[in-house]
Design an enzyme around this catalytic site. Structure first.
Site, PDB file in Angstrom:
ATOM      1  N   ASP A 192     -15.496  -6.972   5.880  1.00 53.13           N
ATOM      2  CA  ASP A 192     -14.176  -6.995   6.049  1.00 53.13           C
ATOM      3  C   ASP A 192     -13.648  -6.075   6.906  1.00 53.13           C
ATOM      4  OD1 ASP A 192     -13.271  -8.775   4.019  1.00 53.13           O
ATOM      5  OD2 ASP A 192     -13.645  -7.275   2.495  1.00 53.13           O
ATOM      6  N   GLU A 220       1.662   4.277   9.387  1.00 53.24           N
ATOM      7  CA  GLU A 220       1.912   3.862  10.768  1.00 53.24           C
ATOM      8  C   GLU A 220       2.987   4.780  11.443  1.00 53.24           C
ATOM      9  OE1 GLU A 220       1.700   1.765   8.347  1.00 53.24           O
ATOM     10  OE2 GLU A 220       0.470  -0.066   9.045  1.00 53.24           O
ATOM     11  N   ARG A 241      13.732  -5.737   8.422  1.00 51.10           N
ATOM     12  CA  ARG A 241      12.513  -5.566   8.981  1.00 51.10           C
ATOM     13  C   ARG A 241      12.848  -4.525   9.879  1.00 51.10           C
ATOM     14  NH1 ARG A 241      10.996 -10.917  10.864  1.00 51.10           N
ATOM     15  NH2 ARG A 241       8.988 -10.123  11.176  1.00 51.10           N
ATOM     16  N   ASP A 259     -12.998 -13.171  -4.405  1.00 56.02           N
ATOM     17  CA  ASP A 259     -14.180 -13.070  -3.872  1.00 56.02           C
ATOM     18  C   ASP A 259     -15.205 -13.383  -4.574  1.00 56.02           C
ATOM     19  OD1 ASP A 259     -13.135 -11.856  -1.380  1.00 56.02           O
ATOM     20  OD2 ASP A 259     -13.130  -9.797  -2.042  1.00 56.02           O
TER      21      ASP A 259
END
Lengths: 565, 677
Positions: free
Chosen positions: B306, B347, B379, B516
């Site tokens: 991943d 972030e 946003r 998965d």
């Protein structure tokens, strides 16, 4: 040793290995059905025999077909040998063989061994030679090569259900390889002076007014297939030491070439079939290195001569000449006998019994290794595949992956079958010789005492089990114990070894073919070649060391202390 | 579990227990599983009988008794090696078992009513029962959360003491028996019957109780059994050859020859190597459900990794400021820093960090600041204070809010950032566009080198990501993976694995979500995260207790190490035979042919001393190699050819040479004490 002698050995290798490359490529074309210059004849055979050439066989079918053919041929040959007195072309009115000798001889020729417990000139008719023995020299050789082709196919792709059609392989190998090559070789031998005639024996008056019957017959043709098919059964008892079988030094080199060339070509064929020529070259290199060491070793031992002769001042200046032909010399005799034992040919142009102990130990050891240098036609190839699988299995783990050879995983089933094969060979050689040496019947066959006698017996069992057929000489082999015992050894050594290997081929064929990567165990290059040689010697030869030590090795040291047998 | 790391190779407690176990393991019925050592035991018994007979008949018994003693030691050393390996696992199992103390579960009679429960012993719970677990309770068994959210301390299983959040639905809904709820409550549906919980299986695995031989181990055992029979034939038939030659070999001499030739070294260490390999995984906090999976890990030639968390850090980080013409970079950075003052996301923090690192900007939060949080509608996020307002957010949203058009340079910057696989954010101050920030997926340092090392081993790395193709391609190139699956759905993963397998490749992957599970089951090695769902944990054949997807690489290395150790000791063991011939053959034949003394190239003192020295070497080498068997041969990512060359030199050539020196030394030692010399 002389430079001349070494150069002779080098020349032999250059010729054989040089020819093996184009021949190997041609044989790959035969196995893949791309050779068609006798196509009408080939299809004619299929029609006649009702063979569907498109039908592919799983390994079981292939093995059954091979066994069936061998059983029928064994029975036929047994009948011919027993009934030869009543059969045509028997100018010397030779009587039928005893049951046990016929059993031994039929086993011998059905297994490509050509052990000769009989005396050819006195115990077999010309008709039986040609229609009994020579036919088998072709068929058993072709069957061996066919088995090798089947094993090769197992590696060509992933998830295969079949490994070829035995009848088609047999036909093609005979038609496109063995028969034409034998015709050419026979012609060359005739030109060089070998007789090829349907005439009866020649009666001559000798210079001192005696009368002598000289046996002749279709010698050249038998000689050709004898070498080419690694058979070894001579027209005469003296085998390739006989001037009619092997007239001069040139024919000696030529015959030596013939007996090696197919064996060395097969790994090259393999490289072509699996589309990775380096794989084939690696196997060929391992075979060639062991054989070259053997040739030089025996030559060195013979050239060093007999220490007792040297001490007595009666030695020839260049080594031990006992049992060797003046027209061949020491180096070429050593090369010939070592080649013949390294190929399961069993032909001799000189007598191993008369070699120095170490000179004779090397041919015996090459047989015990399992006949892989390069071994019998076909059988040598599939045997070295077993060793390659074992090498990969033992050392392959050291790269951190479960073992694989040419992208095929080597797992429990393959190892079980491979070890079964190794066990059968070990058992017959050691138990056979060990038992024979403690029975009165066995020791009664020995001509010599002490370690030399032990070598004679061990050599016989090694030769029979490994389907070599060469004799150390000095052993009366036509006894109940040896006729039946060695006969059984030949049959088990051939079929109880070949069947497990065909099973391995079937099992590997069905597996997926994994792509090679940087993490794949490399099976080419000097490292692998060295490893393979090590495994052949350790896993194939070490178990025979105790017995060999009591035979030729002991004799060597005794000879140097002035004791002979 | 964490304390398990410190179990030393030679822990005294383990040693005492192992010494005891080594003796109980002599039981021929169980020893028969190991053909080489079984034959050694039979031979040892035979020689012992000869020795006793000699004592009774008043013949010299010193030699047979001494040989018998060393043969027994050979067997005991072999069983001891196995016992030590098991002991190390058992020590780990003890610490696990403490977590399994029997608790009372609150069995709910009606799942909707959390008040009415019946106290039930955990051992009586059945699959499908619904239980309530509240603060302070131990989870009675494995289960799936159907209601609630709680923090759970899983240190009993993972060794990690920080509690983790578990909640109903999603990929964090599995709970493990033996762990403890430290806050809130959960309603759990039990998914394992008593005795077959994850903890139970782990205990069984590390103890080696459920150990079954792996496919390669079975094949190797066949080879060793085959070699044993081959040498048995060689030694038994030697009686015949000897009789012919006028030698009668005694039983101790033949026994010594046989035991020296059969591969006792690898035969004695084989199962210890296997147990130690599993143990290394456990120490690494990975539990494999079978040894087969560990072996397969060594064979893997493709890794599905991943992107997030494995190849890149979990979060994107600011990596550059791109001002519009007329604005200098420092001003843009300052505006960015202000806009991020209230942004607690990674972030946002990375933007502040970048501004500080580049321009030493550390803006204080003004007292009158109003934080404008990010919302899915706008946003954007930012801060207002005084008359100033700072905004950062998705490019089109910011532009829309400004109602001015972006100039060419800005558009170009934004496009370049996107092409590089990064995310652009637009930044505005007081209604004026200042520029863009690049938020970049940061590839973990050193990962590229690891992928290169994997490539050298012949292993392809494949990056799996939900990103679009452009982003995926850029990161794939930067990280140096061989291939990538962009915008991957669970079905894509499954298809990719099937395609690779059809090409004959073995694939390893890790995963945690229920979606998965099919891919985990399809992969040859499927590593489920301990934090993952129960379905994922059932589908995989390994569970990583630390839930660290990077471990896939180490798991492959551990698998390879296991196989290498096995191969190295097999090669060593077989190569040993050559020297033993030179020790024993002259010794046993010299009575018949004194001239064969020439083969005694080691110049061993007497035949008895030579034979005994070989037998002693053969026994001691097993003990000497126990640490190597347990620790494993070091794996080096240098490619198969180089690895083979190296190991063949050490264990092949070394295996030929070492015993010559060893046997000679033992012989010299024996002569010092005048034993058989």
């Amino acid at each position: 040793m002389t430079m001349q002698g070494l150069l002779y050995i080098a020349l032999l290798f250059v010729l054989v290995l040089g020819a093996a490359f184009p021949l190997g490529r041609y044989m790959a074309a035969i196995f893949e059905g791309r050779v068609t210059w006798l196509r009408p004849v080939e299809t004619g055979f299929y029609r006649l025999a009702g063979v569907d050439e498109k039908r592919q066989m799983p390994w079981q079918g292939y093995a059954i077909a091979l066994l069936l053919l061998s059983v029928i041929h064994f029975g036929l040959l047994y009948a011919i040998l027993r009934l030869q007195y009543y059969l045509p072309w028997n100018p010397l009115h030779i009587v039928g063989m005893s049951p046990r000798l016929a059993f031994n001889t039929a086993a011998s020729f059905a297994t490509n061994t050509n052990w000769q417990a009989y005396v050819p000139e006195g115990q077999i008719s010309n008709g039986a030679q040609v229609f009994g023995l020579v036919v088998h020299m072709f068929v058993s050789a072709a069957a061996g090569i066919a088995a090798a082709a089947a094993v090769m196919r197992a590696f060509t792709a992933g998830s295969l259900k079949t490994i070829g059609n035995f009848y088609v392989d047999l036909t093609r190998i005979s038609l496109y390889l063995l028969i034409p090559a034998s015709l050419i070789a026979a012609t060359l031998l005739v030109i060089a002076g070998a007789p090829q005639t349907f005439a009866e024996a020649v009666n001559v008056h000798t210079l001192n007014a005696g009368a002598q019957t000289i046996a002749i017959g279709p010698v050249a043709f038998q000689e050709a297939i004898k070498e080419l098919g690694t058979n070894g059964g001579g027209f005469f008892n003296a085998n390739s030491a006989h001037p009619f079988e092997n007239p001069n030094a040139w024919t000696n080199l030529f015959e030596n070439f013939l007996l090696l060339v197919i064996g060395f070509a097969l790994p090259i064929t393999f490289g072509h079939m699996v589309k990775d020529k380096a794989q084939g070259r690696a196997l060929m290199a391992a075979m060639a290195i062991i054989l070259a060491l053997g040739c030089v070793g025996t030559y060195a031992a013979e050239a060093a001569g007999n220490p007792m002769h040297i001490a007595a001042g009666v030695a020839a200046h260049d080594g031990n000449w006992e049992g060797k032909e003046m027209r061949f010399g020491i180096a070429s005799s050593a090369a010939f006998n070592v080649s013949a034992t390294g190929t399961s040919t069993g032909a001799v142009d000189s007598f191993t019994d008369s070699y120095t102990p170490l000179g004779g130990a090397i041919p015996m050891f090459l047989m015990q290794l399992g006949e892989v240098t390069p071994g019998g036609v076909g059988s040598g190839f599939y045997t070295i595949i077993v060793f390659a699988l074992l090498s990969v299995f033992v050392a392959g783990l050291m790269v951190g992956r479960t073992p694989e050879y040419l992208g095929k995983k080597v797992q429990a089933k393959e190892i079980k079958l491979a070890m079964l094969g190794v066990l059968i060979l070990t058992l017959f050689i050691l138990a056979g010789a060990g038992f024979s040496l403690v029975t009165a019947s066995g020791t009664g066959s020995l001509e010599n005492a002490g370690p030399h006698g032990l070598s004679e017996m061990l050599y016989a069992w090694s030769s029979a089990t490994e389907n070599n057929g060469s004799a150390f000489a000095g052993l009366s082999a036509d006894t109940p114990l040896l006729d039946y015992g060695l006969g059984a050894a030949m049959l088990f050594g051939r079929f109880a070894f070949m069947i497990p290997i065909l099973a391995i081929a079937g099992s590997l064929a069905a597996k997926p073919k994994l792509p090679a990567s940087a993490g794949t165990f490399p099976t080419t290059g000097p490292l692998f070649i060295g490893l393979l040689i090590g495994v052949i010697i350790i896993l194939g030869g070490l178990q025979f060391m105790p017995a060999d030590t009591l035979g030729p090795v002991a004799e060597h040291f005794l000879l140097h202390s002035g004791k002979t047998f | 579990m964490a304390s398990a790391d410190t179990i030393s190779l030679f822990d005294a407690r383990i040693f005492r227990r192992a010494a005891l176990d080594a003796v109980t393991k002599l039981n021929p019925v169980t020893l028969a599983r190991n053909p080489v050592i079984f034959v050694t035991e039979v031979v040892a018994a035979l020689v012992t009988a000869t020795g006793i007979e000699a004592i009774i008949t008043r013949h010299p018994a010193g030699f047979p008794i001494t040989i018998a003693a060393w043969l027994w030691l050979t067997v005991i050393f072999a069983t001891f090696a196995e016992a030590v390996a098991e002991g190390r696992g058992r020590a780990r199992a003890e610490s696990l078992r403490r977590a399994r103390s029997d608790t009372m579960a609150k069995l709910l009679l009606d799942p909707r009513d959390k008040v009415l429960f019946k106290p039930t012993p955990a051992s009586d719970l059945r699959r499908g029962d619904i239980v309530l677990v509240e603060t302070g309770d131990l989870l009675p068994s494995d289960g799936e959360i159907i209601e609630g959210i709680a923090s759970v301390n899983e240190s009993a299983v993972t060794g990690e003491s920080a509690p983790v959040v578990r909640e109903a639905g999603g990929d964090r809904s599995a709970v493990t028996g033996g762990t403890q709820v430290v806050s809130d409550w959960l309603v759990v549906r039990i998914t394992a019957d008593a005795g077959s919980t994850f903890l139970d299986r782990m205990i069984a695995l590390v103890e080696g109780a459920e150990r079954r031989k792996t496919p390669n181990e079975i094949a190797l055992n066949i080879l060793l059994a085959g070699l044993t029979i081959v040498f048995l034939i060689a030694v038994v038939t030697l009686v015949g050859f000897g009789q012919y030659s006028g030698t009668k070999f005694s039983i101790p001499v033949l026994a010594a020859l046989l035991v020296c030739l059969i591969p006792t070294t690898i035969g004695g260490l084989l199962s210890a190597i296997g147990i130690a390999g599993m143990d290394r995984l456990v120490r690494f906090n990975v539990v494999a459900t079978s040894g087969r999976a560990v072996e397969a890990a060594g064979d893997v030639d493709a890794l599905l990794l991943d992107k997030t968390g494995t190849i890149t850090f979990g979060n994107r980080m600011a990596s550059g400021f791109y001002p519009v013409p007329g604005v200098n970079e420092r001003d843009l950075a300052e505006a960015c820093a202000y806009a991020s003052l209230g942004d607690e996301t990674p972030e946002g923090r990375s933007i502040l960090a970048l501004a500080r690192d580049r321009f030493q900007l550390t803006p204080e939060r003004p007292a009158d600041a109003t934080i404008i949080p990010f919302s899915a509608n706008t946003r954007m996020s930012g801060v207002d204070f005084g008359a100033k307002s700072f905004r950062k957010g998705a490019v089109d949203s910011v532009l829309a809010s400004l109602s001015t058009k972006a100039d060419y340079d800005f558009t170009e910057s934004v496009a370049r950032i996107a092409r590089a696989g990064s995310t652009p954010l637009a930044v505005a101050a007081n209604g004026r566009l200042l520029g863009a920030i690049e938020l970049k997926d940061i590839v973990k340092p050193g990962i590229k080198e690891r992928f290169a090392a994997l490539r050298a081993m012949g292993i392809r790395t494949v990056m799996v990501t939900g990103d679009n193709r452009i982003t995926a391609a850029a990161i794939a190139a930067e990280a140096g993976v061989d291939d990538y699956i962009a915008q991957a759905t669970p079905q894509d993963k499954l298809d990719y694995i099937r395609k690779m397998q059809a090409e004959g490749r073995l694939v390893a992957m890790c995963g945690d979500g229920t979606n998965d599970a099919p891919a985990l089951a399809q992969a040859d090695v499927g590593v489920a995260m301990q934090t993952g769902t129960q379905a994922a944990r059932e589908a995989g054949n390994m569970v990583d207790l630390d839930s660290d997807p990077t471990k896939l690489i180490e798991i492959v290395e551990i698998g390879k190490q296991l196989l290498i150790t096995r191969g190295a000791l097999t090669t060593f063991s077989i190569a040993n035979d050559i020297s033993k011939y030179f020790a024993i053959l002259p010794a046993i034949f010299v009575a018949t042919y004194p001239q064969l003394a020439a083969l005694n190239i080691m110049h061993l003192r007497t035949p008895e001393s030579a034979i005994l020295s070989a037998v002693i070497f053969n026994a001691l080498i097993i003990v000497a190699l126990v640490p190597l068997a347990l620790r494993g041969v070091k794996f080096r990512a240098i490619g198969a050819a180089a690895l083979l060359k190296r190991n063949l030199l050490i264990y092949g050539l070394g295996g030929i040479i070492a015993p010559f020196a060893g046997i000679k030394l033992i012989d010299m030692g024996l002569s010092l004490f005048h034993i058989f010399s």
